[in-house]
Design a protein around this motif. Structure first.
Motif, mmCIF file in Angstrom:
data_model
loop_
_atom_site.group_PDB
_atom_site.id
_atom_site.type_symbol
_atom_site.label_atom_id
_atom_site.label_comp_id
_atom_site.label_asym_id
_atom_site.label_seq_id
_atom_site.Cartn_x
_atom_site.Cartn_y
_atom_site.Cartn_z
ATOM 1 N N ARG A 37 0.862 -1.193 0.000
ATOM 2 C CA ARG A 37 0.000 0.000 0.000
ATOM 3 C C ARG A 37 0.887 1.228 0.000
ATOM 4 N NH1 ARG A 37 -3.775 -3.341 3.397
ATOM 5 N NH2 ARG A 37 -5.767 -3.170 2.299
ATOM 6 N N CYS A 38 0.479 2.209 -0.825
ATOM 7 C CA CYS A 38 1.243 3.459 -0.885
ATOM 8 C C CYS A 38 0.393 4.557 -1.500
ATOM 9 C CB CYS A 38 2.529 3.272 -1.676
ATOM 10 S SG CYS A 38 2.308 2.926 -3.428
ATOM 11 N N LEU A 39 0.962 5.725 -1.546
ATOM 12 C CA LEU A 39 0.338 6.913 -2.120
ATOM 13 C C LEU A 39 1.399 7.589 -2.969
ATOM 14 C CD1 LEU A 39 -2.409 8.610 -1.430
ATOM 15 C CD2 LEU A 39 -0.810 10.080 -0.236
ATOM 16 N N LEU A 40 1.162 7.728 -4.262
ATOM 17 C CA LEU A 40 2.116 8.412 -5.121
ATOM 18 C C LEU A 40 1.912 9.913 -5.041
ATOM 19 C CD1 LEU A 40 2.079 6.194 -8.349
ATOM 20 C CD2 LEU A 40 3.598 6.052 -6.365
ATOM 21 N N ALA A 92 -3.834 9.272 -4.314
ATOM 22 C CA ALA A 92 -4.939 8.351 -4.028
ATOM 23 C C ALA A 92 -4.330 7.087 -3.428
ATOM 24 C CB ALA A 92 -5.704 8.002 -5.302
ATOM 25 N N PRO A 93 -4.874 6.583 -2.335
ATOM 26 C CA PRO A 93 -4.335 5.352 -1.750
ATOM 27 C C PRO A 93 -4.383 4.204 -2.757
ATOM 28 C CG PRO A 93 -5.852 6.411 -0.223
ATOM 29 C CD PRO A 93 -5.980 7.124 -1.537
ATOM 30 N N LEU A 94 -3.228 3.548 -2.930
ATOM 31 C CA LEU A 94 -3.114 2.453 -3.889
ATOM 32 C C LEU A 94 -2.932 1.127 -3.163
ATOM 33 C CD1 LEU A 94 -0.625 4.072 -6.440
ATOM 34 C CD2 LEU A 94 -3.137 4.007 -6.560
ATOM 35 N N ARG A 95 -3.362 0.087 -3.841
ATOM 36 C CA ARG A 95 -3.189 -1.284 -3.344
ATOM 37 C C ARG A 95 -2.555 -2.087 -4.477
ATOM 38 N NH1 ARG A 95 -8.246 -4.804 -1.307
ATOM 39 N NH2 ARG A 95 -8.334 -3.019 0.110
ATOM 40 N N ALA A 115 -4.155 -1.346 -8.147
ATOM 41 C CA ALA A 115 -5.511 -0.782 -8.182
ATOM 42 C C ALA A 115 -5.556 0.309 -7.109
ATOM 43 C CB ALA A 115 -6.546 -1.869 -7.895
ATOM 44 N N THR A 116 -6.649 1.017 -7.053
ATOM 45 C CA THR A 116 -6.826 1.971 -5.958
ATOM 46 C C THR A 116 -7.526 1.261 -4.802
ATOM 47 O OG1 THR A 116 -8.976 2.730 -6.748
ATOM 48 C CG2 THR A 116 -7.018 3.944 -7.544
ATOM 49 N N GLU A 117 -7.365 1.803 -3.603
ATOM 50 C CA GLU A 117 -8.087 1.261 -2.437
ATOM 51 C C GLU A 117 -9.587 1.430 -2.624
ATOM 52 O OE1 GLU A 117 -7.278 -0.404 0.258
ATOM 53 O OE2 GLU A 117 -5.116 -0.163 0.402
ATOM 54 N N GLU A 118 -9.969 2.506 -3.297
ATOM 55 C CA GLU A 118 -11.387 2.800 -3.518
ATOM 56 C C GLU A 118 -12.049 1.793 -4.454
ATOM 57 O OE1 GLU A 118 -13.214 6.251 -6.042
ATOM 58 O OE2 GLU A 118 -12.743 7.032 -4.029
ATOM 59 N N ALA A 119 -11.298 1.292 -5.429
ATOM 60 C CA ALA A 119 -11.839 0.332 -6.409
ATOM 61 C C ALA A 119 -10.841 -0.808 -6.601
ATOM 62 C CB ALA A 119 -12.130 1.033 -7.731
ATOM 63 N N THR A 122 -10.801 -3.008 -9.807
ATOM 64 C CA THR A 122 -10.510 -2.384 -11.100
ATOM 65 C C THR A 122 -8.995 -2.282 -11.251
ATOM 66 O OG1 THR A 122 -12.560 -1.106 -11.017
ATOM 67 C CG2 THR A 122 -10.860 -0.351 -12.564
ATOM 68 N N ILE A 123 -8.419 -3.219 -11.997
ATOM 69 C CA ILE A 123 -6.969 -3.285 -12.171
ATOM 70 C C ILE A 123 -6.515 -2.193 -13.134
ATOM 71 C CG2 ILE A 123 -5.018 -4.718 -12.911
ATOM 72 C CD1 ILE A 123 -6.522 -5.685 -10.345
ATOM 73 N N LEU A 124 -5.576 -1.372 -12.671
ATOM 74 C CA LEU A 124 -5.028 -0.300 -13.494
ATOM 75 C C LEU A 124 -3.767 -0.740 -14.230
ATOM 76 C CD1 LEU A 124 -5.524 2.624 -10.956
ATOM 77 C CD2 LEU A 124 -7.002 1.976 -12.883
ATOM 78 N N VAL A 125 -2.952 -1.533 -13.557
ATOM 79 C CA VAL A 125 -1.698 -2.017 -14.138
ATOM 80 C C VAL A 125 -1.520 -3.472 -13.742
ATOM 81 C CG1 VAL A 125 0.801 -1.686 -14.270
ATOM 82 C CG2 VAL A 125 -0.674 0.291 -13.893
#
Length: 161
Positions: A37-40, A92-95, A115-119, A122-125
């Motif tokens: 978990r991180c935040l860019l 945005a918090p990422l997972r 993905a984001t923690e919010e969704a 929903t895979i982004l990468v």
């Protein structure tokens, strides 16, 4: 500060609290691998408001290495294939998730995603990687006399092996 190899990596560009570019990602074990978990922030920006694709690759490469270690097969990346499905937002918090999917001798096959923690569904990468466990730990450097150097080093002829 760094406990190399295998310990805390204070200056890792992904997980190191001492690195000026690390998000830093916090890694925890899961049933099937590891989660980060991180935040860019703005230092990670590629397109305006979104993370740089190279930063996404760096995050997954690191996390997939952690997954190998968690599975008992620490190794180094020999192949990393990335698929970008959507932009990774800044601030945005990422997972991120990674898990070992198989082995073949010294090769370890790993999958990862962001993905984001919010969704989280929903895979982004996505990434597929192949890591290889070292055949043996490299020996520590040693110094040996040499006759091949044309000039002395600190009054002696030495070669680093």
């Amino acid at each position: 500060m760094d406990e190399f190899p295998g310990g805390i990596r204070m200056y890792s560009p992904v997980t190191g609290a001492g690195s000026p570019i690390a998000p830093p990602m916090r890694v925890t074990p899961t049933d099937g691998g590891v989660m980060g978990r991180c935040l860019l922030g703005i230092a990670h920006e590629g397109p305006p408001g979104y993370g740089h694709g190279g930063v996404s690759a760096m995050l997954l490469d690191e996390l997939m290495g952690w997954a190998c270690a968690a599975a008992g097969s620490p190794g180094m990346t020999i192949s990393l294939q990335m698929r970008y499905h959507g932009p990774v937002p800044l601030e945005a918090p990422l997972r991120a998730n990674a898990q070992v999917t198989g082995t073949d001798g010294r090769k370890v096959f790993v999958e990862g995603s962001i993905a984001t923690e919010e969704a989280p569904s929903t895979i982004l990468v996505q990434a597929d990687g192949i890591f290889v466990a070292p055949a043996q730990r490299p020996p520590a450097p040693s110094f040996r006399p040499s006759t091949t150097r044309s000039r002395p080093v600190s009054g002696q002829e030495m070669t680093l092996f």
